[in-house]
Design a protein around this motif. Structure first.
Motif, mmCIF file in Angstrom:
data_model
loop_
_atom_site.group_PDB
_atom_site.id
_atom_site.type_symbol
_atom_site.label_atom_id
_atom_site.label_comp_id
_atom_site.label_asym_id
_atom_site.label_seq_id
_atom_site.Cartn_x
_atom_site.Cartn_y
_atom_site.Cartn_z
ATOM 1 N N SER A 30 -3.708 64.821 28.923
ATOM 2 C CA SER A 30 -3.282 64.417 30.069
ATOM 3 C C SER A 30 -2.456 62.888 30.573
ATOM 4 O O SER A 30 -1.998 62.753 31.537
ATOM 5 N N SER A 31 -2.702 62.286 29.639
ATOM 6 C CA SER A 31 -2.048 60.917 29.571
ATOM 7 C C SER A 31 -0.486 60.979 29.158
ATOM 8 O O SER A 31 0.268 60.010 29.355
ATOM 9 N N TYR A 32 -0.109 62.096 28.490
ATOM 10 C CA TYR A 32 1.191 62.217 28.068
ATOM 11 C C TYR A 32 2.163 62.919 29.059
ATOM 12 O O TYR A 32 1.729 63.603 30.057
ATOM 13 N N THR A 33 3.329 62.314 29.220
ATOM 14 C CA THR A 33 4.531 63.033 29.942
ATOM 15 C C THR A 33 4.858 63.963 29.131
ATOM 16 O O THR A 33 5.295 63.758 27.913
ATOM 17 N N MET A 34 4.998 65.603 29.820
ATOM 18 C CA MET A 34 5.479 66.340 29.076
ATOM 19 C C MET A 34 6.949 66.989 29.654
ATOM 20 O O MET A 34 7.184 66.562 30.833
ATOM 21 N N GLY A 35 7.760 67.274 28.615
ATOM 22 C CA GLY A 35 9.219 67.688 29.141
ATOM 23 C C GLY A 35 9.582 69.000 28.610
ATOM 24 O O GLY A 35 8.826 69.542 27.625
ATOM 25 N N TRP A 36 10.566 69.676 29.251
ATOM 26 C CA TRP A 36 10.920 70.740 28.599
ATOM 27 C C TRP A 36 12.424 70.558 28.593
ATOM 28 O O TRP A 36 13.340 69.817 29.522
ATOM 29 N N PHE A 37 13.168 70.805 27.332
ATOM 30 C CA PHE A 37 14.551 70.561 27.090
ATOM 31 C C PHE A 37 15.174 72.073 26.731
ATOM 32 O O PHE A 37 14.297 72.936 26.373
ATOM 33 N N ARG A 38 16.441 72.050 26.611
ATOM 34 C CA ARG A 38 16.970 73.397 26.047
ATOM 35 C C ARG A 38 18.224 73.248 25.370
ATOM 36 O O ARG A 38 18.879 71.962 25.591
ATOM 37 N N SER A 52 4.682 63.999 34.784
ATOM 38 C CA SER A 52 3.497 63.034 34.327
ATOM 39 C C SER A 52 2.433 63.305 35.506
ATOM 40 O O SER A 52 1.796 64.254 35.486
ATOM 41 N N TYR A 53 2.621 62.381 36.266
ATOM 42 C CA TYR A 53 1.794 62.505 37.727
ATOM 43 C C TYR A 53 2.799 62.688 38.694
ATOM 44 O O TYR A 53 2.666 62.901 39.790
ATOM 45 N N MET A 54 4.010 62.683 38.374
ATOM 46 C CA MET A 54 5.244 63.087 39.226
ATOM 47 C C MET A 54 6.028 64.320 38.296
ATOM 48 O O MET A 54 5.921 64.404 37.288
ATOM 49 N N GLY A 95 6.812 65.833 24.191
ATOM 50 C CA GLY A 95 5.704 65.022 24.619
ATOM 51 C C GLY A 95 5.873 63.625 24.554
ATOM 52 O O GLY A 95 6.396 63.384 23.290
ATOM 53 N N ARG A 96 5.458 62.767 25.410
ATOM 54 C CA ARG A 96 5.799 61.316 24.872
ATOM 55 C C ARG A 96 4.648 60.631 25.819
ATOM 56 O O ARG A 96 4.040 60.996 26.770
ATOM 57 N N GLY A 97 4.326 59.324 25.270
ATOM 58 C CA GLY A 97 3.178 58.475 25.523
ATOM 59 C C GLY A 97 3.543 57.739 26.791
ATOM 60 O O GLY A 97 2.686 57.409 27.549
ATOM 61 N N GLY A 98 4.872 57.702 27.133
ATOM 62 C CA GLY A 98 5.069 56.684 28.218
ATOM 63 C C GLY A 98 5.418 57.559 29.505
ATOM 64 O O GLY A 98 5.003 58.784 29.549
ATOM 65 N N GLY A 99 6.057 56.873 30.532
ATOM 66 C CA GLY A 99 6.474 57.816 31.901
ATOM 67 C C GLY A 99 7.425 58.619 31.739
ATOM 68 O O GLY A 99 7.908 58.801 30.861
ATOM 69 N N LEU A 100 8.095 59.318 32.908
ATOM 70 C CA LEU A 100 8.881 60.313 33.233
ATOM 71 C C LEU A 100 10.051 59.629 32.463
ATOM 72 O O LEU A 100 10.468 58.474 32.518
ATOM 73 N N TRP A 101 10.809 60.422 31.544
ATOM 74 C CA TRP A 101 11.985 60.352 31.072
ATOM 75 C C TRP A 101 12.717 61.358 30.606
ATOM 76 O O TRP A 101 12.039 62.566 30.288
ATOM 77 N N ASN A 102 14.149 61.388 31.099
ATOM 78 C CA ASN A 102 15.059 62.472 30.805
ATOM 79 C C ASN A 102 15.833 62.444 29.612
ATOM 80 O O ASN A 102 16.895 63.209 29.410
ATOM 81 N N GLY A 103 15.559 61.687 28.686
ATOM 82 C CA GLY A 103 16.228 61.619 27.514
ATOM 83 C C GLY A 103 15.671 62.109 26.083
ATOM 84 O O GLY A 103 14.602 62.057 25.959
#
Length: 120
Positions: A30-38, A52-54, A95-103
């Motif tokens: 729950s503390s991780y920011t999760m992303g999808w890439f392609r 994340s929370y956003m 997944g990453r431990g920080g906030g929202l990120w698109n890189g």
């Protein structure tokens, strides 16, 4: 250590829908920011969406894709509607431990990917 396993890819006609899932192992999901890439053939891996929370979305999927998460199930989803042939790619969960990120470089954990093919 976090392990990510994607599922839900497949072949769909243009205009159709798919839902991708990414199951995570490990603590503190729950503390991780999760992303999808392609990544499409011959192209670089690109950001699709993150939560994340956003949430954050790439411009070309806004209004068509929705990212969500179920922390009780350690799972993140990508609902993809109105699919286009240009959406054809291998889709990766990250997944990453920080906030929202698109890189791409900002994510620490990656799944193996799931193929999405959209036919015209």
């Amino acid at each position: 250590q976090v392990q990510l396993v994607e599922s839900g890819g497949g072949l769909v006609q243009a205009g159709g829908s798919l839902r991708l899932s990414c199951a995570a192992s490990g603590r503190s999901f729950s503390s991780y920011t999760m992303g999808w890439f392609r990544q499409a053939p011959g192209k670089e891996r690109e950001f699709v969406a993150a939560i994340s929370y956003m949430t954050s979305y790439a411009d070309d999927v806004k209004g068509r894709f929705t990212i969500s998460r179920d922390n009780a199930k350690n799972t993140v989803y990508l609902q993809m509607n109105s699919l286009k042939p240009d959406d054809t790619a291998v889709y990766y969960c990250a997944g990453r431990g920080g906030g929202l990120w698109n890189g791409v470089g900002g994510y620490d954990y990656w799944g193996q990917g799931t193929q999405v093919t959209v036919s015209s």
